[in-house]
Design an enzyme around this catalytic site. Structure first.
Site, PDB file in Angstrom:
ATOM      1  N   LEU A 430       0.827  -1.195   0.000  1.00 50.93           N
ATOM      2  CA  LEU A 430       0.000   0.000   0.000  1.00 50.93           C
ATOM      3  C   LEU A 430       0.872   1.259   0.000  1.00 50.93           C
ATOM      4  CD1 LEU A 430      -2.840  -0.953   2.520  1.00 50.93           C
ATOM      5  CD2 LEU A 430      -2.664  -1.411   0.070  1.00 50.93           C
ATOM      6  N   GLY A 470       1.899  -9.171   6.301  1.00 52.97           N
ATOM      7  CA  GLY A 470       2.188  -8.407   7.506  1.00 52.97           C
ATOM      8  C   GLY A 470       2.173  -6.925   7.192  1.00 52.97           C
ATOM      9  N   GLY A 471       1.791  -6.097   8.176  1.00 52.28           N
ATOM     10  CA  GLY A 471       1.725  -4.653   7.950  1.00 52.28           C
ATOM     11  C   GLY A 471       0.786  -4.337   6.809  1.00 52.28           C
ATOM     12  N   ASP A 472       1.251  -3.535   5.839  1.00 52.60           N
ATOM     13  CA  ASP A 472       0.423  -3.196   4.678  1.00 52.60           C
ATOM     14  C   ASP A 472       0.902  -3.932   3.437  1.00 52.60           C
ATOM     15  OD1 ASP A 472       2.812  -1.903   4.411  1.00 52.60           O
ATOM     16  OD2 ASP A 472       1.978   0.041   3.835  1.00 52.60           O
ATOM     17  N   GLU A 473       1.507  -5.114   3.622  1.00 52.89           N
ATOM     18  CA  GLU A 473       2.055  -5.885   2.510  1.00 52.89           C
ATOM     19  C   GLU A 473       1.202  -7.122   2.250  1.00 52.89           C
ATOM     20  OE1 GLU A 473       6.299  -7.954   1.157  1.00 52.89           O
ATOM     21  OE2 GLU A 473       6.050  -7.130   3.163  1.00 52.89           O
TER      22      GLU A 473
END
Length: 563
Positions: A430, A470-473
């Site tokens: 993102l 994980g995170g925005d991945e």
């Protein structure tokens, strides 16, 4: 979209041809009844001795198998419970939010409140300092030298039963007794694999006592029944008070018997029918090497056969004919329902679907047997479904309900390990997501991730796999099947970018983010799938360098840039 929820490693039941067993003719039953009557009348004394001894041997074998089955059931139950606890801690340790001590503290307090078997649960930092703990116990303490931290930093750790002197008097336990626990811990890792701490739990050993109580309650008619649980080194963990903490009084028993039974003379001079079972672990849990021993005094086992022998000798001659007649009628009444139950059990054991234990008539005990077996099958089915759900949770991203990194990596390895087929890999990251978190807070970020996850799930085909790493991945694997066209990655990337660009409403405010996409193909770009995934990652960063909110296809000319 996600294969989560589908049974893994399970296959449909096989079909087996029915085997017809010829029915006994009525003439044969009559012949057997008359023959038995004549033999009993002529040899009552001899028959009483032979039958009595044979019944004693058969009953000893039956009780021995019962003791072994009881030991195996308890060993499986202990392994199943420890497997579930280890997987619970392993799954929780992968939640990114738990790396925040404040978030971890609230989660730990809730877990402690809901699970009474947790005596203590806490989180340490990489230096071994406790930064979150249930009820504040050991908060700020340094436990870097203890196995629960040292081993937990390396990977999932399950420690054997031990005393916890540091918690004596601080947790509910038997008055004046040092509490005993089983440790479970797992590393807390960042997205790059760096270990930042450990999530650790002490489970009260009281749950093992509860498991034994639940298991032996239905066996109240087994007089003199005694159970032992031994650690890997042969020390008695649970058993009679005088034996706890010591080796088994018959030290060679567990070495001679793997899973089986025998009649043994114990140090008290009493002969016991003894069953032994060894814990074998469950799934990816190797177990702690525990052994379960169940015993029952042989004189209790043989008491019924002694009474039977006396009765046969005293009244066999007079009642032989009557018993033969009654047996002729009763055999059919008993054998038919038991045969129906046995047939259903054999078909279920062969994996045949849609088979149930029949509700048979006849004697009350047989009806009870059929009801008990049906309830047991239902219970085992429910437990299997619960275990399947725990397996699903371990592979699911809790925020977006997409598959997580663990599932994605295992799927890629399984799908490409044979070397055949082809696939397209897409890495999606993102753009502009961090300002959303910074400006509106993590709740807004979570709302964006949930909606983006749902949009991605709706874009891909049913046999594609899209996961949150994980995170925005995010990442996706698109297998290419024979007989249908390969996906148009340019058109698909445009649809993904358009879907991500759609605003997300949060507390009345419209939030917008974009995304960059890296694309690589296997085996066209490389025969090694791990290399292809690195190519896709390199293409992703090229898309970001070129202005973001766009897709980039890896080409061999970019090799230098990738390095």
């Amino acid at each position: 979209m996600s294969p989560l929820g589908q049974p893994s490693g399970r296959t449909a039941g096989h079909h087996f041809a029915a085997v017809r067993v010829p029915r006994r003719a009525i003439g044969l039953r009559m012949t057997v009844a008359v023959t038995v009557a004549v033999l009993l009348l002529g040899s009552t004394l001899v028959k009483g001795l032979v039958v009595g001894n044979g019944a004693a041997d058969a009953l000893a074998k039956e009780i021995g198998n019962s003791m072994t089955g009881l030991a195996q059931s308890l060993a499986r139950q202990l392994d199943s419970t420890m497997w579930a606890r280890a997987n619970q801690i392993a799954a929780l340790s992968r939640i990114d939010a738990l790396k925040d001590p404040a978030v971890a503290q609230s989660t730990i307090d809730e877990l402690k409140r809901r699970d009474p078997t947790i005596a203590w649960i806490g989180m340490t930092n990489a230096d071994g300092r406790v930064v979150a703990a249930s009820n504040g116990l050991l908060l700020g303490a340094d436990i870097a030298s203890r196995p629960v931290h040292q081993e937990g930093m390396k990977g999932l750790f399950v420690g054997d039963v031990h005393e916890a002197v540091a918690l004596r008097g601080k947790v509910q336990y038997l008055v004046g007794e040092t509490p005993k626990f089983v440790d479970v811990s797992a590393p807390l890792q960042k997205a790059d694999g760096t270990t930042v701490g450990v999530l650790a739990a002490h489970y009260s050993w009281e749950w093992a006592h509860a498991s034994i109580r639940q298991l032996i309650e239905p066996l109240s008619d087994h007089k003199g029944l005694t159970l032992y649980i031994l650690s890997a080194d042969g020390t008695v963990l649970i058993g009679p008070d005088s034996a706890v903490g010591k080796p088994l009084p018959v030290p060679t028993l567990t070495a001679r018997l793997r899973d089986g039974w025998s009649s043994e003379v114990w140090p008290d001079g009493v002969t016991y029918v003894t069953g032994v079972a060894h814990g074998k672990g469950l799934h990816d849990y190797a177990g702690l090497g525990w052994t379960v021993v169940a015993r029952q005094p042989a004189d209790i086992v043989y008491a019924e056969t002694n009474r039977l022998r006396t009765t046969i000798i005293g009244s066999g001659a007079m009642l032989a004919l009557l018993f033969s007649c009654i047996g002729w009628f009763a055999a059919g009444r008993i054998a038919r329902p038991l045969g129906a139950i046995a047939d259903a059990a054999e078909r279920m054991g062969k994996g045949e679907r849609g088979v149930a234990i029949p509700d048979v008539g006849g004697a009350a005990e047989i009806r009870r047997l059929s009801v008990a077996l049906r309830e047991m099958v239902d219970s085992l089915t429910n437990k299997d479904a619960a275990l399947m759900r725990l397996e699903d949770i371990a592979y699911e991203d809790r925020l977006t309900t997409l598959p997580n990194r663990r599932y994605f990596e295992q799927y890629v390895e399984a799908s490409t390990g044979g070397g055949g087929g082809s696939a397209t890999v897409m890495y999606i990251d993102l753009d502009g997501f961090k300002p959303v978190n910074d400006r509106l807070g993590h709740d807004a970020g979570d709302a964006v991730l949930r909606q983006i996850g749902g949009r991605l799930a709706s874009i891909f085909r049913d046999d594609d796999v899209v996961a949150r790493l994980g995170g925005d991945e995010f990442a996706a694997v698109l297998p290419r099947r024979a007989g249908r066209p390969a996906p148009d990655t340019e058109e698909l990337a445009s649809r993904i970018i358009a879907a991500v660009n759609e605003p997300v409403s949060f507390n009345g405010e419209m939030v917008r983010v974009g995304c960059s996409i890296g694309i690589a193909c296997w085996p066209e770009d490389d025969s090694d799938m791990a290399t292809v995934m690195r190519h896709a990652d390199a293409a992703l960063y090229k898309a970001k360098r070129d202005g973001r909110n766009r897709a980039a296809r890896w080409v061999r000319a970019e090799v230098g840039a990738e390095g």
